[in-house]
Design a protein around this motif. Structure first.
Motif, PDB file in Angstrom:
ATOM      1  N   PHE A 196       2.443  20.113   1.630  1.00  0.00           N
ATOM      2  CA  PHE A 196       3.073  19.153   0.725  1.00  0.00           C
ATOM      3  C   PHE A 196       4.481  18.810   1.207  1.00  0.00           C
ATOM      4  O   PHE A 196       5.257  19.687   1.585  1.00  0.00           O
ATOM      5  CB  PHE A 196       3.148  19.708  -0.700  1.00  0.00           C
ATOM      6  CG  PHE A 196       3.064  18.632  -1.751  1.00  0.00           C
ATOM      7  CD1 PHE A 196       1.856  18.344  -2.378  1.00  0.00           C
ATOM      8  CD2 PHE A 196       4.183  17.868  -2.077  1.00  0.00           C
ATOM      9  CE1 PHE A 196       1.766  17.335  -3.320  1.00  0.00           C
ATOM     10  CE2 PHE A 196       4.106  16.860  -3.012  1.00  0.00           C
ATOM     11  CZ  PHE A 196       2.896  16.590  -3.649  1.00  0.00           C
ATOM     12  N   PRO A 197       4.835  17.513   1.207  1.00  0.00           N
ATOM     13  CA  PRO A 197       6.189  17.110   1.612  1.00  0.00           C
ATOM     14  C   PRO A 197       7.231  17.760   0.715  1.00  0.00           C
ATOM     15  O   PRO A 197       6.990  18.042  -0.457  1.00  0.00           O
ATOM     16  CB  PRO A 197       6.169  15.585   1.435  1.00  0.00           C
ATOM     17  CG  PRO A 197       4.719  15.210   1.472  1.00  0.00           C
ATOM     18  CD  PRO A 197       3.989  16.366   0.864  1.00  0.00           C
ATOM     19  N   VAL A 229      -4.327  -2.296   0.426  1.00  0.00           N
ATOM     20  CA  VAL A 229      -4.252  -0.887   0.818  1.00  0.00           C
ATOM     21  C   VAL A 229      -2.769  -0.534   0.912  1.00  0.00           C
ATOM     22  O   VAL A 229      -2.001  -1.228   1.591  1.00  0.00           O
ATOM     23  CB  VAL A 229      -4.949  -0.635   2.168  1.00  0.00           C
ATOM     24  CG1 VAL A 229      -4.791   0.825   2.579  1.00  0.00           C
ATOM     25  CG2 VAL A 229      -6.422  -1.004   2.087  1.00  0.00           C
ATOM     26  N   LEU A 230      -2.370   0.535   0.223  1.00  0.00           N
ATOM     27  CA  LEU A 230      -0.956   0.907   0.146  1.00  0.00           C
ATOM     28  C   LEU A 230      -0.728   2.273   0.773  1.00  0.00           C
ATOM     29  O   LEU A 230      -1.597   3.142   0.728  1.00  0.00           O
ATOM     30  CB  LEU A 230      -0.491   0.908  -1.307  1.00  0.00           C
ATOM     31  CG  LEU A 230      -0.601  -0.421  -2.063  1.00  0.00           C
ATOM     32  CD1 LEU A 230      -0.233  -0.233  -3.532  1.00  0.00           C
ATOM     33  CD2 LEU A 230       0.280  -1.484  -1.419  1.00  0.00           C
ATOM     34  N   GLY A 231       0.469   2.459   1.329  1.00  0.00           N
ATOM     35  CA  GLY A 231       0.808   3.714   1.985  1.00  0.00           C
ATOM     36  C   GLY A 231       2.094   4.316   1.458  1.00  0.00           C
ATOM     37  O   GLY A 231       2.541   3.989   0.344  1.00  0.00           O
ATOM     38  N   PRO A 232       2.721   5.201   2.235  1.00  0.00           N
ATOM     39  CA  PRO A 232       3.941   5.884   1.798  1.00  0.00           C
ATOM     40  C   PRO A 232       5.042   4.912   1.364  1.00  0.00           C
ATOM     41  O   PRO A 232       5.248   3.871   1.988  1.00  0.00           O
ATOM     42  CB  PRO A 232       4.356   6.658   3.053  1.00  0.00           C
ATOM     43  CG  PRO A 232       3.067   6.911   3.770  1.00  0.00           C
ATOM     44  CD  PRO A 232       2.257   5.666   3.550  1.00  0.00           C
ATOM     45  N   GLY A 233       5.706   5.263   0.259  1.00  0.00           N
ATOM     46  CA  GLY A 233       6.758   4.415  -0.282  1.00  0.00           C
ATOM     47  C   GLY A 233       6.268   3.462  -1.357  1.00  0.00           C
ATOM     48  O   GLY A 233       7.066   2.744  -1.955  1.00  0.00           O
ATOM     49  N   SER A 234       4.960   3.458  -1.617  1.00  0.00           N
ATOM     50  CA  SER A 234       4.393   2.551  -2.624  1.00  0.00           C
ATOM     51  C   SER A 234       4.430   3.177  -4.008  1.00  0.00           C
ATOM     52  O   SER A 234       4.317   4.391  -4.167  1.00  0.00           O
ATOM     53  CB  SER A 234       2.944   2.202  -2.277  1.00  0.00           C
ATOM     54  OG  SER A 234       2.857   1.593  -1.008  1.00  0.00           O
ATOM     55  N   MET A 235       4.604   2.312  -5.012  1.00  0.00           N
ATOM     56  CA  MET A 235       4.548   2.735  -6.404  1.00  0.00           C
ATOM     57  C   MET A 235       3.282   2.171  -7.034  1.00  0.00           C
ATOM     58  O   MET A 235       2.922   1.023  -6.805  1.00  0.00           O
ATOM     59  CB  MET A 235       5.770   2.224  -7.173  1.00  0.00           C
ATOM     60  CG  MET A 235       7.081   2.820  -6.746  1.00  0.00           C
ATOM     61  SD  MET A 235       8.451   2.187  -7.749  1.00  0.00           S
ATOM     62  CE  MET A 235       9.854   2.812  -6.821  1.00  0.00           C
ATOM     63  N   ARG A 237       2.003   7.434 -16.963  1.00  0.00           N
ATOM     64  CA  ARG A 237       2.666   7.869 -15.736  1.00  0.00           C
ATOM     65  C   ARG A 237       2.459   6.873 -14.602  1.00  0.00           C
ATOM     66  O   ARG A 237       1.509   6.104 -14.599  1.00  0.00           O
ATOM     67  CB  ARG A 237       2.175   9.254 -15.310  1.00  0.00           C
ATOM     68  CG  ARG A 237       0.741   9.311 -14.804  1.00  0.00           C
ATOM     69  CD  ARG A 237       0.295  10.744 -14.570  1.00  0.00           C
ATOM     70  NE  ARG A 237       0.342  11.523 -15.809  1.00  0.00           N
ATOM     71  CZ  ARG A 237       1.123  12.587 -15.993  1.00  0.00           C
ATOM     72  NH1 ARG A 237       1.884  13.011 -15.006  1.00  0.00           N
ATOM     73  NH2 ARG A 237       1.111  13.230 -17.149  1.00  0.00           N
ATOM     74  N   MET A 238       3.391   6.923 -13.654  1.00  0.00           N
ATOM     75  CA  MET A 238       3.279   6.148 -12.424  1.00  0.00           C
ATOM     76  C   MET A 238       3.229   7.118 -11.252  1.00  0.00           C
ATOM     77  O   MET A 238       3.595   8.289 -11.367  1.00  0.00           O
ATOM     78  CB  MET A 238       4.444   5.185 -12.265  1.00  0.00           C
ATOM     79  CG  MET A 238       5.808   5.842 -12.179  1.00  0.00           C
ATOM     80  SD  MET A 238       7.020   4.894 -11.231  1.00  0.00           S
ATOM     81  CE  MET A 238       6.555   5.330  -9.561  1.00  0.00           C
ATOM     82  N   PHE A 239       2.758   6.611 -10.109  1.00  0.00           N
ATOM     83  CA  PHE A 239       2.597   7.428  -8.911  1.00  0.00           C
ATOM     84  C   PHE A 239       3.443   6.848  -7.783  1.00  0.00           C
ATOM     85  O   PHE A 239       3.405   5.644  -7.532  1.00  0.00           O
ATOM     86  CB  PHE A 239       1.126   7.467  -8.476  1.00  0.00           C
ATOM     87  CG  PHE A 239       0.192   8.061  -9.498  1.00  0.00           C
ATOM     88  CD1 PHE A 239      -0.263   9.359  -9.373  1.00  0.00           C
ATOM     89  CD2 PHE A 239      -0.234   7.311 -10.591  1.00  0.00           C
ATOM     90  CE1 PHE A 239      -1.126   9.904 -10.314  1.00  0.00           C
ATOM     91  CE2 PHE A 239      -1.100   7.841 -11.539  1.00  0.00           C
ATOM     92  CZ  PHE A 239      -1.542   9.147 -11.397  1.00  0.00           C
ATOM     93  N   PHE A 240       4.187   7.709  -7.111  1.00  0.00           N
ATOM     94  CA  PHE A 240       4.948   7.316  -5.924  1.00  0.00           C
ATOM     95  C   PHE A 240       4.297   8.005  -4.732  1.00  0.00           C
ATOM     96  O   PHE A 240       4.233   9.231  -4.675  1.00  0.00           O
ATOM     97  CB  PHE A 240       6.409   7.731  -6.055  1.00  0.00           C
ATOM     98  CG  PHE A 240       7.250   7.438  -4.845  1.00  0.00           C
ATOM     99  CD1 PHE A 240       7.484   6.125  -4.449  1.00  0.00           C
ATOM    100  CD2 PHE A 240       7.794   8.462  -4.086  1.00  0.00           C
ATOM    101  CE1 PHE A 240       8.246   5.843  -3.324  1.00  0.00           C
ATOM    102  CE2 PHE A 240       8.561   8.197  -2.966  1.00  0.00           C
ATOM    103  CZ  PHE A 240       8.791   6.881  -2.582  1.00  0.00           C
ATOM    104  N   VAL A 241       3.786   7.210  -3.799  1.00  0.00           N
ATOM    105  CA  VAL A 241       3.067   7.756  -2.646  1.00  0.00           C
ATOM    106  C   VAL A 241       4.072   8.285  -1.620  1.00  0.00           C
ATOM    107  O   VAL A 241       4.894   7.529  -1.096  1.00  0.00           O
ATOM    108  CB  VAL A 241       2.165   6.686  -1.989  1.00  0.00           C
ATOM    109  CG1 VAL A 241       1.433   7.283  -0.785  1.00  0.00           C
ATOM    110  CG2 VAL A 241       1.167   6.145  -3.003  1.00  0.00           C
ATOM    111  N   VAL A 242       3.976   9.581  -1.352  1.00  0.00           N
ATOM    112  CA  VAL A 242       4.853  10.205  -0.362  1.00  0.00           C
ATOM    113  C   VAL A 242       4.141  10.295   0.987  1.00  0.00           C
ATOM    114  O   VAL A 242       4.740  10.100   2.044  1.00  0.00           O
ATOM    115  CB  VAL A 242       5.289  11.611  -0.828  1.00  0.00           C
ATOM    116  CG1 VAL A 242       6.242  12.240   0.194  1.00  0.00           C
ATOM    117  CG2 VAL A 242       5.972  11.538  -2.190  1.00  0.00           C
ATOM    118  N   ARG A 243       2.846  10.585   0.938  1.00  0.00           N
ATOM    119  CA  ARG A 243       2.066  10.674   2.176  1.00  0.00           C
ATOM    120  C   ARG A 243       0.613  10.325   1.856  1.00  0.00           C
ATOM    121  O   ARG A 243       0.078  10.767   0.838  1.00  0.00           O
ATOM    122  CB  ARG A 243       2.164  12.074   2.775  1.00  0.00           C
ATOM    123  CG  ARG A 243       1.669  12.201   4.215  1.00  0.00           C
ATOM    124  CD  ARG A 243       1.840  13.623   4.706  1.00  0.00           C
ATOM    125  NE  ARG A 243       3.243  14.021   4.785  1.00  0.00           N
ATOM    126  CZ  ARG A 243       3.652  15.286   4.949  1.00  0.00           C
ATOM    127  NH1 ARG A 243       2.752  16.254   5.032  1.00  0.00           N
ATOM    128  NH2 ARG A 243       4.938  15.558   5.022  1.00  0.00           N
TER     129      ARG A 243
END
Length: 206
Positions: free
Chosen positions: A34-35, A113-119, A87-93
């Motif tokens: 985990f980051p 398609v979303l990656g790291p840094g996406s909400m 709740r919201m999700f912040f993609v770290v990895r």
């Protein structure tokens, strides 16, 4: 004065007992991967480009969030859901496939398609509205989640940082809406072109 002192003491006790960033709730087998909290904060500060956060401010936001691991293939947001909107999700990895079943439930349309840094899910967090799309982890997903109590605590304890975060969410949603409008215009143009092609043989046959 006595009532105020009691209220202040209760608030301080609640704040000190509020869950901080901890991997205790993450599956043991993935904790090592985990980051770190610092990595999440640096990513958040660079991801919020519309309403910039310093790394120090991003640390405050992350301290109100919880790490969450989502296994590959898991649908963690369901379109139309009205019960899990807190709740919201912040993609770290990792990566997420965003799909819509508005047109057909048997063959959902991939929106992006979303990656790291996406909400993800920030609209429902802010207004409690039904989820507007479904989200599936296309890879093992490491997220930081912010629930409504955490958002309210952030706004109460750090008003400027909380306001910046809310503004960043609003600007992201506006940008996403503009992008969807462009896609809709292209879809309409393509539909018209196809209709013209279908009409041509009929015109030639007259």
């Amino acid at each position: 004065a006595v009532f105020f002192a009691m209220f202040k003491a209760l608030f301080q006790r609640w704040r000190s007992s509020r869950p901080q960033w901890s991997l205790a709730g993450v599956e043991p087998q993935v904790r090592h991967a985990f980051p770190s909290q610092e990595e999440a904060a640096v990513l958040l500060s660079s991801a919020v480009t519309w309403m910039p956060l310093s790394v120090a401010q991003a640390r405050l936001v992350i301290s109100h969030m919880r790490p969450q691991y989502i296994a590959q293939g898991t649908v963690f947001i369901h379109e139309g859901d009205v019960t899990h909107t807190d709740r919201m999700f912040f993609v770290v990895r990792g990566e997420v496939v965003v799909e819509s079943i508005e047109y057909t439930r048997d063959d959902p349309m991939t929106v992006t398609v979303l990656g790291p840094g996406s909400m993800l899910g920030e609209l429902a967090l802010l207004d409690g509205s039904p989820r507007s799309a479904s989200c599936t982890a296309s890879t093992p997903l490491f997220c930081a989640t912010l629930d409504r109590p955490g958002m309210l605590a952030l706004l109460s304890e750090h008003p400027e940082v909380g306001a910046r975060m809310v503004m960043a969410m609003a600007l992201r949603m506006a940008d996403r809406l503009r992008d969807n409008t462009v896609k809709l215009k292209r879809f309409v143009q393509l539909t018209r072109m196809l209709q013209d092609e279908l009409d041509q043989p009929q015109l030639r046959g007259r």
